[in-house]
Every structure is written in C-alpha cells, then in structure tokens.
Design an enzyme around this catalytic site. Structure first.
Site, short mmCIF file in Angstrom:
data_model
loop_
_atom_site.label_atom_id
_atom_site.label_comp_id
_atom_site.label_asym_id
_atom_site.label_seq_id
_atom_site.Cartn_x
_atom_site.Cartn_y
_atom_site.Cartn_z
N GLU A 1 0.87 -1.18 0.00
CA GLU A 1 0.00 0.00 0.00
C GLU A 1 0.90 1.22 0.00
OE1 GLU A 1 -3.05 -0.25 -0.51
OE2 GLU A 1 -3.35 -2.37 -0.14
N CYS B 1 -1.90 9.36 2.51
CA CYS B 1 -1.37 8.85 1.24
C CYS B 1 -2.36 8.99 0.09
CB CYS B 1 -0.94 7.40 1.38
SG CYS B 1 -2.28 6.27 1.84
#
Length: 535
Positions: free
Chosen positions: A224, A258
C-alpha cells in the site's frame, strides 16, 4: 495536560527476532489458530484492549502527530474497533467453503469447491501517518484469516508504537502474535526471515526494497504505497463544494494522508471562483487560523517538516493562502499555491503534507494528459464536474481508487476494499478484503468410487476413446469465424416470449415457439442427435 503515561520508545533486541518468528510459526503449525472460536476470541480481546487503552492512544497520537482527539477516534481508534465488530459478525460466512461456479454436470459430481485456508505466519509493516489504523487494520485481517504474525509499527510514531506493543502483549496469544519495534536494523532482520506474506504500507522506494527482498524467497507481498493523486475540477463543477471538500482533504492529519490529492488541476474559467470559495471555507473551518486550533495536526517530525518546506521553497508558484511555518512545532499551515508549470516541484513530488498546488488548464483533455504524464497510476483520483465529464476522467485516468465530487471518500469507508495499482501498490484490504488478502483459496474436488466406470475413458489405451471423450467435454462456440455471435434457439425463444403483452402477441409467441421446436426436432432427427444450439 494529559496524565496518561506513555512508555519511552524501546527497540526490540535484534538477536531475539528469529526466536519470536519461530514461536509464531510453531503456533501456526500446531493448528491452534484455525478454529473460528480461536480467531473470534483473539479479535474480541483486541477490541477491548483498544477500548481500555483509548486514553493512552489519544495521548500517543497527540505526541506523535499533534493529532486532534476527533481525528484520533474518527480514523484510528473507532475505525479499528468498528473493523473488528464487522469482521467478527461476518467471519463465519467468509470462512465457509464456496461451491465452484458454472460447473458442467459431470464435474459437479466431484463436489468442486473452494476452501479458505490461512497463508501462515505473516509480517505487517505499518506506517507513521495513521500508526494505529495502518498497523492494526492488516493485523485484524490476518487474525481473521487464521494466520499468526509479527507487527512492526513505524518508529517515526514512537509513542503509538509503544502503546500498540502493550495492547498486543496484554490481549493476544503471545505464542502467535508479537510486536517488534525499531528502525532499519530491526526491519532488515525481519526481512531476513521467511514469511507466508508481507504487508507493507509506506513509500514506493521502501516498497521496492521490500518487494525485491521478498522475491528472493518467492514471498507474496501486499504493498500500500503513496501516490501523486490528481484532482480535476471542470468549469461545470460546483466551486463551493469542490473547495470545501478538497480543503478537507488537506486539513485532515495536516495532509499526511497517502490518498489525499497531491495537486488540483482546474479549468481556467472557474479558477477565480474556486479560490474565493477556498478562502471562505478556510475562514469557516479555522476562524482564528490553524496554528492555535486544537483541530489541526502537526508534521510528524523535523525531517519531514524540512522535506515539505523544501518543496514549498523550490516551487516557482505564487502563494495564495497560508505559507506560515514554525520549525519549533513542526507546524506548516495549509498552503495554497498557484503554479504555472506541470513540472513544478509541487506537482511532480508527493507532498504528503498540507500543500495545495493549483494548476490552471485549458480543458478536461489537457488535465487528463497531465495526470497520465505526471504519474500514470496514482492511488486516488478526484474528478469534479458533470456526470459525463467525471465518467470521461475515470475512463481515461487509471488509479487505485476514486471519489467523484469529493476528496478520498472511498478511502474513508472501512468496509470498502482499498488498494493501489501499478506504482501506487498491489493488493487490497479492509473489510472482507482484509480476510481475503491473508487467505489461500484452495480448489478441491472429491471423486467418489462409484464414478470409476465413467472415468474409464481417461485411462490408456486411448484407441477409440477420443471421439467419445470429445462428445462429453468439447464446448461448442456461440460465435462464427468473424467473431460474430451466433444467436441460437434459446435466444429466439426468449425474444419471442418477450413480445408477450396482448392476446395477439401471445398467440403469435406460441405459434412461433411451436415452429422453432418443430424445426429443432427435425434437425435432431436429421443429425441423429441433439442439435449444437441445444447442447
């Protein structure tokens, strides 16, 4: 001032890491984690341990990130607790064998099915920006799947790492789950071990290192990673909604998200209105500014403070809002900058902070071109505009996920699968996807003894058996040599019956159906068997 005491950060001794991993592997091989009762017990204990330590977690998140209490519960503490409740309510259903779909009759006699099995002992490497959610989230999935494992929290959020260690050690089976704290040295030692899977959240640079190391032992990874995520605001978008929602995308956790938009491309016609609405929303959210507000976080440490500040200093853009920084607090205000070049530092680099570069574009097509040239596979994509415009953007720009007319809403739904694509990662988790990512889908069949006569065709000698085998196994195409679909009897019967309606159509349907069936019977008789379109 909080009275909660947080233990000083302490790295795990490197020479004990191998023994910790071996202990977890031994527990898995002993089959102790496979029963659903064991998994549910571990998850329930983890739930209450998080709840019992919520005050310590709030304080730790404040110390690490200056995170507001509201955000600590919203995206960290309650997030993990809700995830556990959702998983425990659905785990029994997820664990059940699945019947294999679309099986021919002969194969269905073998009871083809998919069995859900845990991968083994896994490693979770967490991130600093959401240190609780991005560490415990994958761990919850691993426990649900029946895996054992080791959690390595980010040392960049040291206070939260120590509270998580306390929670795991006090609530979970110490022979099956462990926390290893530390930095590069400890992480490197962990990567020397053989894992059933490695789950990493963080930068693409470190993700590349982990993927290379995992490849040495053919270890699967779930990565991720971050992303230079574009937002695109067309001239037909609502400037007020776009401004408020994209501003929220940068104020949450001081932009250390993010999946937050990295830059905003906006059609020139609407730019002045958008800027005006940004100023209005900013005044509403922070009447006295962000610095004195308890609702605005800080940059995680001095190194990241200077990284973000350098991006701002190197930019050739014009500051429209914000710009204040204070190194003593690792404080950077939400800063809106109008840039004129798609190669500006604030466009090509991932800010991972409260910077909002605006780039005026001539058209939606121009924005799509830039989005695909700056970063071909961002983690998130945020189009604002009409349905036709947003559909065009979604169709022509690839991303891990997308929120239409909003900022990373898709990333805020705990039960919606979340993951990147290409440079922004591989694999997905959250909700059922967390269970799936640590589960092996094992295909199985069981062949009963009475079928031996039916199976004789597969055994040598093969003479005279091929034609018989192909009669039962060969699938007839429903298309011709030009790639066109052949519409057989089933299609025309369905078409005629769909006419329905009044009595005339009903009578017609019956007569046509009779004719088609008669035609089929004749073909059956002529060919000496079942026609192709009925096989």
């Amino acid at each position: 001032m909080s009275t909660v005491k947080i233990a000083p950060f302490e790295a795990t001794p490197v020479d004990g890491i191998k023994a910790t991993v071996n202990l977890c592997e031994t527990a898995f091989r002993a089959q102790k984690t496979k029963p659903i009762s064991y998994r549910l017990t571990q998850l329930r204990k983890l739930y209450w341990a998080i709840d019992d330590n919520k005050d310590a977690l709030v304080e730790a998140l404040r110390l690490d990130l200056g995170k507001p209490t509201f955000e600590s519960f919203l995206s960290e503490i309650d997030w993990c607790k809700n995830d556990i409740v959702f998983v425990t309510k659905n785990l029994n259903k997820w664990m059940k064998d699945e019947s294999a779909p679309d099986m021919p009759l002969t194969n269905s006699l073998l009871n083809p099915r998919i069995r859900k099995e845990p991968l083994g002992t896994i490693l979770v490497i967490g991130a600093y920006n959401f240190p609780l959610q991005l560490s415990f989230g994958p761990l919850i999935g691993a426990i649900a799947a029946g895996c054992t494992g080791v959690l390595k929290p980010s040392e960049v959020s040291p206070a939260t790492a120590m509270v998580m260690k306390k929670i795991v050690e006090e609530s979970l089976d110490s022979t099956a789950y462990a926390v290893v704290n530390g930095g590069i040295t400890e992480t490197s030692a962990l990567l020397e071990e053989k894992w059933a899977k490695i789950f990493y959240t963080g930068s693409a640079n470190v993700g590349t290192i982990i993927a290379k190391k995992a490849a040495e032992t053919l270890t699967p990874v779930c990565l991720e990673l971050g992303g230079r995520n574009p937002a695109i605001v067309t001239k037909h978008a609502d400037p007020r909604l776009a401004a408020r929602r994209l501003l929220w995308g940068k104020l949450h956790n001081a932009g250390q998200v993010c999946v937050s938009q990295n830059y905003i491309m906006i059609e020139k016609d609407i730019l002045p209105l958008f800027i005006e609405q940004l100023k209005i929303a900013m005044k509403e959210f922070y009447p006295n500014g962000t610095k004195s507000s308890p609702d605005y976080a800080r940059i995680v440490n001095n190194r990241h403070f200077h990284r973000i500040k350098k991006m701002l200093d190197d930019s050739r853009g014009k500051i429209l809002m914000g710009g204040e920084v204070d190194e003593s607090q690792n404080y950077i205000d939400i800063t809106v900058v109008q840039v004129n070049d798609e190669k500006d530092s604030m466009i090509v680099d991932e800010s991972f902070g409260p910077l909002m570069p605006l780039l005026a574009v001539d058209s939606v097509e121009d924005a799509i071109r830039i989005a695909n040239s700056v970063h071909s596979t961002p983690l998130g994509l945020y189009p604002f505009g009409t349905k036709a415009e947003t559909s065009k953007i979604l169709n022509e720009v690839t991303s891990g996920g997308a929120s239409v007319n909003d900022a990373f809403f898709h990333g805020s739904i705990p039960t919606l699968a979340f993951g990147g694509v290409g440079d922004s990662g591989q694999g997905a988790y959250r909700g059922k996807a967390s269970f799936d990512t640590f589960t092996h889908r094992r295909s199985m069949t069981t062949t009963p003894g009475w079928m031996e006569g039916l199976l004789a065709v597969r055994y040598p000698p093969y003479a005279g058996k091929l034609a018989k085998f192909r009669q039962t196994a060969e699938l007839k195409p429903n298309f011709d040599r030009s790639g066109n679909e052949i519409k057989g009897l089933g299609y025309w019967v369905g078409f005629v019956l769909s006419l329905g309606g009044d009595s005339t159509k009903s009578v017609l349907s019956r007569w046509v159906l009779f004719a088609l069936v008669a035609f089929g019977v004749k073909k059956y008789s002529d060919a000496g068997g079942l026609p192709n379109y009925l096989r």
